[in-house]
Write an enzyme that holds these catalytic residues in place. Structure first.
Site, PDB file in Angstrom:
ATOM      1  N   THR A  86       0.871  -1.188   0.000  1.00 12.82           N
ATOM      2  CA  THR A  86       0.000   0.000   0.000  1.00 12.82           C
ATOM      3  C   THR A  86       0.908   1.239   0.000  1.00 12.82           C
ATOM      4  OG1 THR A  86      -0.133  -0.244   2.418  1.00 12.82           O
ATOM      5  CG2 THR A  86      -2.015  -1.021   1.141  1.00 12.82           C
ATOM      6  N   PHE A 152       2.431  -5.612  12.953  1.00 15.15           N
ATOM      7  CA  PHE A 152       3.344  -4.691  13.641  1.00 15.15           C
ATOM      8  C   PHE A 152       4.799  -5.156  13.586  1.00 15.15           C
ATOM      9  CE2 PHE A 152      -0.855  -4.153  15.498  1.00 15.15           C
ATOM     10  CZ  PHE A 152      -1.006  -2.771  15.438  1.00 15.15           C
ATOM     11  N   LYS A 207      -3.223   0.927  13.753  1.00 15.18           N
ATOM     12  CA  LYS A 207      -1.952   0.734  13.038  1.00 15.18           C
ATOM     13  C   LYS A 207      -1.310   2.074  12.670  1.00 15.18           C
ATOM     14  CE  LYS A 207       1.424  -0.913  10.699  1.00 15.18           C
ATOM     15  NZ  LYS A 207       2.578  -1.537  11.317  1.00 15.18           N
ATOM     16  N   HIS A 254      16.592   6.728  19.865  1.00 10.09           N
ATOM     17  CA  HIS A 254      17.966   6.813  19.373  1.00 10.09           C
ATOM     18  C   HIS A 254      18.035   7.889  18.305  1.00 10.09           C
ATOM     19  CE1 HIS A 254      18.974   3.273  21.620  1.00 10.09           C
ATOM     20  NE2 HIS A 254      17.903   2.676  21.123  1.00 10.09           N
ATOM     21  N   ALA A 255      18.808   8.919  18.595  1.00 12.34           N
ATOM     22  CA  ALA A 255      18.931  10.003  17.616  1.00 12.34           C
ATOM     23  C   ALA A 255      19.695   9.488  16.389  1.00 12.34           C
ATOM     24  CB  ALA A 255      19.656  11.174  18.250  1.00 12.34           C
ATOM     25  N   CYS A 263       7.611   1.712   5.888  1.00 10.99           N
ATOM     26  CA  CYS A 263       6.362   1.984   6.617  1.00 10.99           C
ATOM     27  C   CYS A 263       6.236   3.412   7.136  1.00 10.99           C
ATOM     28  CB  CYS A 263       6.224   0.998   7.770  1.00 10.99           C
ATOM     29  SG  CYS A 263       5.933  -0.685   7.202  1.00 10.99           S
ATOM     30  N   ARG A 331      13.609   0.920   0.685  1.00  6.18           N
ATOM     31  CA  ARG A 331      12.519   1.875   0.492  1.00  6.18           C
ATOM     32  C   ARG A 331      12.683   3.072   1.441  1.00  6.18           C
ATOM     33  NH1 ARG A 331       7.490  -2.366   0.312  1.00  6.18           N
ATOM     34  NH2 ARG A 331       8.881  -3.543   1.659  1.00  6.18           N
TER      35      ARG A 331
HETATM   36  N1  LIG Z   1       7.487  -4.314   5.545  1.00  6.46           N
HETATM   37  C1  LIG Z   1       7.151  -4.130   6.808  1.00  6.46           C
HETATM   38  O1  LIG Z   1       7.995  -4.075   7.697  1.00  6.46           O
HETATM   39  C2  LIG Z   1       5.700  -3.990   7.190  1.00  6.46           C
HETATM   40  C3  LIG Z   1       5.333  -4.067   8.546  1.00  6.46           C
HETATM   41  C4  LIG Z   1       3.995  -3.952   8.879  1.00  6.46           C
HETATM   42  C5  LIG Z   1       3.040  -3.735   7.897  1.00  6.46           C
HETATM   43  N2  LIG Z   1       3.431  -3.641   6.585  1.00  6.46           N
HETATM   44  C6  LIG Z   1       2.392  -3.452   5.570  1.00  6.46           C
HETATM   45  O2  LIG Z   1       2.156  -4.692   4.917  1.00  6.46           O
HETATM   46  C7  LIG Z   1       1.828  -4.489   3.539  1.00  6.46           C
HETATM   47  C8  LIG Z   1       2.788  -5.275   2.653  1.00  6.46           C
HETATM   48  O3  LIG Z   1       4.095  -4.756   2.844  1.00  6.46           O
HETATM   49  P1  LIG Z   1       5.394  -5.533   2.330  1.00  6.46           P
HETATM   50  O4  LIG Z   1       6.561  -4.758   2.826  1.00  6.46           O
HETATM   51  O5  LIG Z   1       5.259  -6.977   2.673  1.00  6.46           O
HETATM   52  O6  LIG Z   1       5.214  -5.340   0.759  1.00  6.46           O
HETATM   53  P2  LIG Z   1       6.057  -6.012  -0.437  1.00  6.46           P
HETATM   54  O7  LIG Z   1       6.112  -5.005  -1.494  1.00  6.46           O
HETATM   55  O8  LIG Z   1       7.340  -6.585   0.129  1.00  6.46           O
HETATM   56  O9  LIG Z   1       5.178  -7.260  -0.904  1.00  6.46           O
HETATM   57  C9  LIG Z   1       3.957  -7.141  -1.558  1.00  6.46           C
HETATM   58  C10 LIG Z   1       3.800  -8.351  -2.473  1.00  6.46           C
HETATM   59  O10 LIG Z   1       2.463  -8.379  -2.956  1.00  6.46           O
HETATM   60  C11 LIG Z   1       2.495  -8.887  -4.279  1.00  6.46           C
HETATM   61  N3  LIG Z   1       1.233  -8.536  -4.966  1.00  6.46           N
HETATM   62  C12 LIG Z   1       0.789  -7.322  -5.363  1.00  6.46           C
HETATM   63  N4  LIG Z   1      -0.416  -7.429  -5.968  1.00  6.46           N
HETATM   64  C13 LIG Z   1      -0.763  -8.738  -5.928  1.00  6.46           C
HETATM   65  C14 LIG Z   1      -1.881  -9.483  -6.392  1.00  6.46           C
HETATM   66  N5  LIG Z   1      -2.904  -8.904  -7.019  1.00  6.46           N
HETATM   67  N6  LIG Z   1      -1.880 -10.824  -6.182  1.00  6.46           N
HETATM   68  C15 LIG Z   1      -0.849 -11.426  -5.573  1.00  6.46           C
HETATM   69  N7  LIG Z   1       0.240 -10.778  -5.125  1.00  6.46           N
HETATM   70  C16 LIG Z   1       0.288  -9.448  -5.287  1.00  6.46           C
HETATM   71  C17 LIG Z   1       3.727  -8.236  -4.879  1.00  6.46           C
HETATM   72  O11 LIG Z   1       4.167  -8.942  -6.033  1.00  6.46           O
HETATM   73  C18 LIG Z   1       4.713  -8.322  -3.696  1.00  6.46           C
HETATM   74  O12 LIG Z   1       5.483  -9.500  -3.753  1.00  6.46           O
HETATM   75  C19 LIG Z   1       1.881  -2.973   3.327  1.00  6.46           C
HETATM   76  O13 LIG Z   1       0.601  -2.436   3.468  1.00  6.46           O
HETATM   77  C20 LIG Z   1       2.776  -2.502   4.462  1.00  6.46           C
HETATM   78  O14 LIG Z   1       2.503  -1.170   4.833  1.00  6.46           O
HETATM   79  C21 LIG Z   1       4.722  -3.784   6.214  1.00  6.46           C
END
Ligand SMILES: NC(=O)c1ccc[n+]([C@@H]2O[C@H](COP(=O)([O-])OP(=O)(O)OC[C@H]3O[C@@H](n4cnc5c(N)ncnc54)[C@H](O)[C@@H]3O)[C@@H](O)[C@H]2O)c1
Length: 440
Positions: A86, A152, A207, A254-255, A263, A331
C-alpha cells in the site's frame, strides 16, 4: 486450519511461514512468477534473518506451499489474508489501494463457501468496509466476513516479532470472523500475546496511530539531539534519562539521520491525509513528516562541516545504505537523500552495504561506486560516514583505516562509537547530539 496469504513480500511471506510453523496449512500467493518460482526452489527473495530455515522446514513438512494462482491458493481456506503493498499514491500521499482492491475482486470471483478475508496490509480507515463492498458488488453470492488485522512486525526481527507480538489487533464487524481469527492466533495467545478485538475502523486506525507515534518519538529525540549540539549536552544520556521513566519508555529514542523504511514515511503521510480529509488535522504528525524530510538531506551538511567546508572533489565513504540493519530493504532509506545531497555538494561517493547493494542500485542516485567492503570504500576518502549501523561497522579496524584514508574523519550518524575511542585512534569524530558534534 487452512490459510491463504495473498502477497508474498516482507509481511506476507513472514506471516505465511509463521502460520505454517504454528501448524496451520498455508498457501502463499503472489502474482510475481519469478518470486514464486524462486520460493518453490527454496530461494528467499528478501533478506530477513532466519526466514530461509523457517520456510524450508515448513515446506518439507508439507505445511507451506506457493502459487501464482489465487483461485487455486484460496481453495478451502477459512482465512484469506491480503498482504500486498500500500505505497504512497503518487502526487497526493494517500495510501494507494489499487493492489488491495484488485485482490478483493479476484477473491470475490474465486471464493467458494464461507471465508474470512483479512486485511493485513496497512490500510486507511474504512478500507475493510470498501473491500466488503467490492466483494459483494463483484459476486453477490460470495459469503465472506472482512476483518482487519494490521501487522506490527519490524524488518530485521520479523520472525520473533510475529511470534511474540506485544498484542494482536483484530478488527471485526461480523461475529463469524471472531471464531476464525481466534483459531488462527490460538498458538500465540496461549503464549500470552493478548488478542485485542475491535471494530475494523478502530483496528485500521490503531496501526496508523502506532506508527505515527513511533515516528514522532524518533523525530522528537532527533530535535532534542540538535539542541544538545547547540548547548553542549549529550543526547544519549538524555535518552537514557527520559527512557527510564516508565511512562516514556526507552525504545525509539535513538537520535540519528531521520526515519526511513517501507512503513513510517508512507504511513505518517497517509495518516496526515486521512486526518485532513476528515477535517481533523493531526498537526503533530504533519510537523513530524516535514521535520524528518528536511533532516535526511541536512546530514550532508554535517559531513561538509566535518571536512572543514567544501566537499567538492572529495571522496566520501558511505557505510550502510539500507534503511536499517538486517534487511535489504531500501525503500525511503535516509541514505538515498544523504548521498544525493553529498553528490549535489560535489563529493565523490564510494558506498558499501553488507546485503543491500543490489536493491540499492535500483534506487540510489547514479554516479556512485559500490565497494566490496568498508576498507575498499574508505580508500582515499576524506571522510567516512556511518549511515546504517550494521554490526560489522561496530568494530572497524581504525589502524587499517587510518593508513588508507586521505583524511581521518569519521561522521557517525548512528552514534555507534564512543568519541574518546575514535579520537584516540587519531580520527576526528563527529556524531549526533553529543559533545563535540558539529551543530548544523
Ligand atoms: N514491511 C514491513 O515491515 C511492514 C510491517 C507492517 C506492515 N506492513 C504493511 O504490509 C503491507 C505489505 O508490505 P510488504 O513490505 O510486505 O510489501 P512487499 O512489497 O514486500 O510485498 C507485496 C507483495 O504483494 C504482491 N502482490 C501485489 N499485488 C498482488 C496481487 N494482485 N496478487 C498477488 N500478489 C500481489 C507483490 O508482487 C509483492 O510480492 C503494506 O501495506 C505494508 O505497509 C509492512
Amino acid at each position: 486450519m487452512k490459510i491463504a496469504v495473498v502477497g508474498s513480500g516482507y509481511v506476507g511471506l513472514v506471516s505465511g511461514a509463521c502460520f505454517a510453523d504454528f501448524g496451520h496449512q498455508v498457501v502463499c500467493i503472489d502474482k510475481d512468477p519469478k518470486r514464486i518460482e524462486a520460493l518453490k526452489q527454496n530461494i528467499i527473495p528478501i533478506y530477513e534473518p532466519g526466514l530461509d530455515d523457517l520456510v524450508s522446514s515448513n515446506v518439507k513438512q508439507n505445511r507451506l506451499s506457493f502459487t501464482t494462482s489465487l483461485p487455486e491458493g484460496i481453495e478451502g481456506a477459512e482465512a484469506i489474508f491480503i498482504a500486498v503493498g500500500t505505497p504512497s499514491r503518487r502526487g497526493d500521499g494517500h495510501a494507494d489501494l489499487q493492489y488491495v482492491y484488485a485482490v478483493a475482486r479476484e477473491i470475490a470471483q474465486a471464493v467458494k463457501g464461507f471465508a474470512v478475508v483479512v486485511d493485513k496490509s496497512t490500510v486507511p480507515v474504512g478500507t475493510a468496509d470498501e473491500v466488503a463492498r467490492i466483494i459483494r458488488e463483484t459476486n453477490p453470492d460470495a459469503d465472506v466476513a472482512v476483518a482487519s488485522n494490521p501487522e506490527f512486525l519490524r524488518e530485521g526481527a520479523a520472525i520473533s516479532d510475529f511470534k511474540k507480538p506485544d498484542r494482536i489487533v483484530v478488527g471485526i464487524n461480523d461475529e463469524r470472523a471472531r471464531a476464525v481469527m481466534t483459531e488462527v492466533y490460538r498458538p500465540l495467545y496461549l503464549n500470552a500475546s493478548p488478542l485485542l478485538f475491535t471494530d475494523t475502523r478502530t483496528a485500521e486506525l490503531i496501526k496508523y496511530a502506532a506508527n505515527a507515534f513511533l515516528a514522532m518519538k524518533i523525530t522528537f529525540i532527533n530535535e532534542v539531539a540538535d539542541l544538545c549540539e547547540k548547548v553542549g549536552a549529550d543526547v544519549q544520556q538524555v535518552s537514557r534519562g527520559i527512557g527510564m521513566d516508565g511512562r516514556i519508555g526507552s525504545k525509539f529514542l535513538h537520535a540519528g539521520p531521520g526515519y526511513g523504511g517501507s512503513c513510517f514515511p508512507k504511513d505518517t503521510l497517509a495518516l496526515v491525509k486521512i486526518a485532513q480529509d476528515n477535517d481533523s488535522p493531526i498537526r503533530l504528525i504533519e510537523t513530524t513528516v516535514a521535520v524528518n524530510d528536511q533532516r535526511k538531506r541536512s546530514m550532508a551538511r554535517k559531513v561538509e562541516k566535518a571536512v572543514g567546508g567544501s566537499l567538492r572533489g572529495k571522496t566520501v565513504a558511505v557505510l550502510g545504505l539500507t534503511f536499517k540493519p538486517n534487511t535489504d530493504d531500501m525503500r525511503e532509506a535516509p541514505a538515498i537523500s544523504i548521498v544525493q545531497a553529498l553528490l549535489d555538494a560535489g563529493a565523490v561517493v564510494k558506498a558499501y552495504d553488507p546485503v543491500g547493494t543490489e536493491q540499492a542500485k535500483l534506487v540510489m542516485p547514479s554516479g556512485i561506486t559500490y565497494c566490496a567492503d568498508p576498507y575498499e570504500a574508505s580508500e582515499g576518502a576524506s571522510s567516512i560516514v556511518i549511515v546504517t549501523e550494521w554490526d560489522q561497522f561496530r568494530a572497524l579496524d581504525f589502524g587499517r583505516l587510518k593508513s588508507i584514508v586521505a583524511e581521518p574523519i569519521l561522521v557517525d550518524l548512528r552514534n555507534v562509537y564512543n568519541p574518546e575511542e575514535i579520537t584516540r585512534h587519531g580520527f576526528q569524530y563527529s556524531s549526533i547530539g553529543r559533545p563535540g558534534s558539529e551543530a548544523i
